[in-house]
Design an enzyme around this catalytic site. Structure first.
Site, PDB file in Angstrom:
ATOM      1  CB  VAL A 137      -0.922   0.050   1.238  1.00 48.40           C
ATOM      2  CG1 VAL A 137      -1.831   1.273   1.168  1.00 48.40           C
ATOM      3  CG2 VAL A 137      -1.734  -1.223   1.366  1.00 48.40           C
ATOM      4  CG  ASP A 206      -2.490  -0.200  -7.964  1.00 45.62           C
ATOM      5  OD1 ASP A 206      -1.786  -1.197  -7.749  1.00 45.62           O
ATOM      6  OD2 ASP A 206      -2.248   0.929  -7.482  1.00 45.62           O
ATOM      7  CE  LYS A 210      -1.180   0.409  -4.529  1.00 46.32           C
ATOM      8  NZ  LYS A 210      -0.692   1.428  -5.471  1.00 46.32           N
TER       9      LYS A 210
HETATM   10  N1  HSE Z   1       0.995   1.128 -10.375  1.00 47.32           N
HETATM   11  C1  HSE Z   1       1.051   1.497  -9.014  1.00 47.32           C
HETATM   12  C2  HSE Z   1       0.879   3.010  -8.919  1.00 47.32           C
HETATM   13  C3  HSE Z   1       2.358   1.061  -8.421  1.00 47.32           C
HETATM   14  O1  HSE Z   1       0.813   3.679  -9.950  1.00 47.32           O
HETATM   15  O2  HSE Z   1       0.787   3.534  -7.825  1.00 47.32           O
HETATM   16  C4  HSE Z   1       2.297   1.035  -6.927  1.00 47.32           C
HETATM   17  O3  HSE Z   1       1.461   0.062  -6.459  1.00 47.32           O
END
Ligand code: HSE
Ligand code: NDP
Length: 446
Positions: A137, A206, A210
């Protein structure tokens, strides 16, 4: 005081993955070997690096003799397994194998944790080994440990995070340079921020992974990716970005996890977890998080407001968080003991997206004649949505907004359940004098 490094046998570290993050983990393990040994009380010996293609070109910092395609064999001969390969399989099976064999594990794999973290936590608990995932995270930012440990005596009310560097970079570039979305995504990929498939970034997967991890930690409740209401940034237009600036806001992709006590009208009690673009007032600390930086704003009952800020992506920053976890796990190997377990004792209800409480800013074109505003206001009142402000603004750049006979309205609501707000917008769209709903954005952090 930890024992001298020489007094404890070396700890064998297996690295699964040698990409953006793995390369930097290997480099730091080698370059900082003496310091790490002193901090841990034992030398950390990198015994192998599992990759898909052992013949592929690698950074000069990588000792090629350590490369192997036999990840299973490598895991079997390690005290600490560091997983930075990504994806669900074989990462999950390899971590479970490592845990069963008594190794401590460190992972940066938020996708795996958001999908099936509890299986890993349970296995680690049963085996009495550490599982650490600070890098999963917000990259380098220490946020997992503060939420899990430092705030363990408090009651977290709300977590608001910019936890995806790619989308923050993209939105910031759009706002400051006028760059298009696609060009900015390409830049973010070249800089190593974006996932291999940037869909995970721009569609909010993503950030949602998180958000699920943060919500689980903050509210001691099992939250998985499927529980997170998610919208990405693909629908954000240059016009939205310009209007945001005009009205004293910036657009950010926010990950929001909040505890609702059921006292607001129409909003039940439970945990609301969501990811979506939102207008953030420029005075809010999150509005000043620029480029690929991440930040997590935490509101806790006794601690009040806390802000954690730093680099959320990139090889070296992420490797810093991974190494911190490796040192913690290694210290436990040397001194005995174990880090804290996941806790899901609270088992709070996860609220549906429709129960989230937020504010809307709606931009619409209407016929410019008497009584139209009253009709629009009536539609909002009928759905129990209170208006905070109505403006007939001037477009960014000072030009008149609308064609003759058409007025552009900008309506900001007070907080209301998402279900009422979306029903209101649908009802307003059906009104005879309403030509178009140009944009609907949520407002957070006010
Ligand atoms: N692709 C993710 C971002 C990398 O742009 O934050 C970190 O998890
Ligand atoms: P990369 O794609 O750059 O690297 C992945 C590495 O894993 C490669 O070395 C690849 O081998 C290896 N690998 C993949 N699948 C296998 C397999 N089946 N068997 C053996 N090796 C395999 O990923 P990143 O370094 O960017 O990310 C790694 C993890 O860290 C992910 O979970 C990501 O979400 C997370 N993370 C990444 C951040 C970043 O900024 N990049 C930030 C925070 C977390 P090969 O080299 O041969 O292809």
């Amino acid at each position: 005081m930890p024992p001298a490094a020489e007094s404890h046998p070396p700890l064998r570290v297996a690295l699964l993955g040698c990409g953006v993050v793995g390369t930097q983990v290997a480099r730091l393990l080698t370059e900082q070997a003496d310091d790490l040994a002193s901090r841990v009380g034992a030398r950390l010996e990198l015994v192998g690096i599992a990759v898909r293609d052992t013949a592929a070109p690698r950074d000069a910092a990588i000792d090629r003799s350590l490369l192997t395609a036999d990840a299973e064999g490598l895991v079997a001969r390690a005290d600490i397994v560091v997983e930075v390969m990504g994806g669900t399989e074989p990462a999950r099976s390899l971590l479970l194998r490592a845990i069963d064999a008594g190794a401590a594990v460190v992972t940066a794999n938020k996708a795996l944790l958001a999908e099936d973290g509890p299986t890993l936590y349970k296995a680690a608990d049963a085996a009495g080994v550490d599982i650490y995932f600070e890098a999963a995270v917000a990259g380098a930012i220490p946020i997992v440990r503060p939420v899990r440990e430092s705030l363990a005596g408090d009651r977290v009310r709300r977590v608001l995070g910019i936890v995806n560097g790619t989308t923050n970079y993209v939105l910031d570039q759009m706002a400051t340079t006028g760059m298009g979305l696609e060009e900015a995504v390409k830049e973010a990929q070249d800089l190593g921020y974006a996932e291999a498939d940037p869909t995970a970034d721009v569609e909010g997967y993503d950030a949602a992974a998180k958000a699920a991890i943060l919500a689980s930690l903050a509210f001691h409740t099992r939250v998985s990716l499927d529980d997170v209401a998610r919208e990405g940034i693909m629908s954000v237009t240059a016009d939205d970005v310009a209007w945001a600036a005009q009205t004293g806001h910036v657009i950010k992709l926010l990950a929001i996890a909040e505890l609702r006590d059921g006292t607001s009208a129409g909003a039940p009690a439970g945990v609301s977890v969501r990811v979506h673009p939102a207008l953030v007032p420029i005075a809010h600390p999150l509005a000043n998080v620029r480029g690929s930086f991440n930040a997590v704003f935490v509101e806790a009952e006794s601690a009040g407001e806390l802000m954690f800020y730093g680099r959320g992506a990139g090889g070296a920053p992420t490797a810093s968080a991974v190494l911190g976890d490796v040192v913690s796990a290694a210290r436990h190997r040397v001194l005995g003991g174990k880090g804290p377990q996941e806790s899901t004792y609270a088992e709070l209800a996860i609220l549906p997206a429709s129960a989230a409480v937020t504010r809307y800013q709606v931009r619409l074109d209407v016929d410019d004649r008497p009584g139209v505003l009253a009709q629009v206001a009536h539609a909002l009142a009928e759905h129990g949505v209170s208006i905070e402000a109505v403006r007939q603004p001037t477009a960014p750049g000072g030009a008149d907004v609308a064609e003759p006979g058409v007025a552009e309205l900008l309506i900001t609501t007070h907080a209301a359940p998402e279900s009422a707000l979306s029903a209101t917008v649908a009802a307003v769209a059906e009104l005879e004098p309403v030509r178009t709903i140009t944009s609907v954005l949520r407002v957070e952090g006010a």
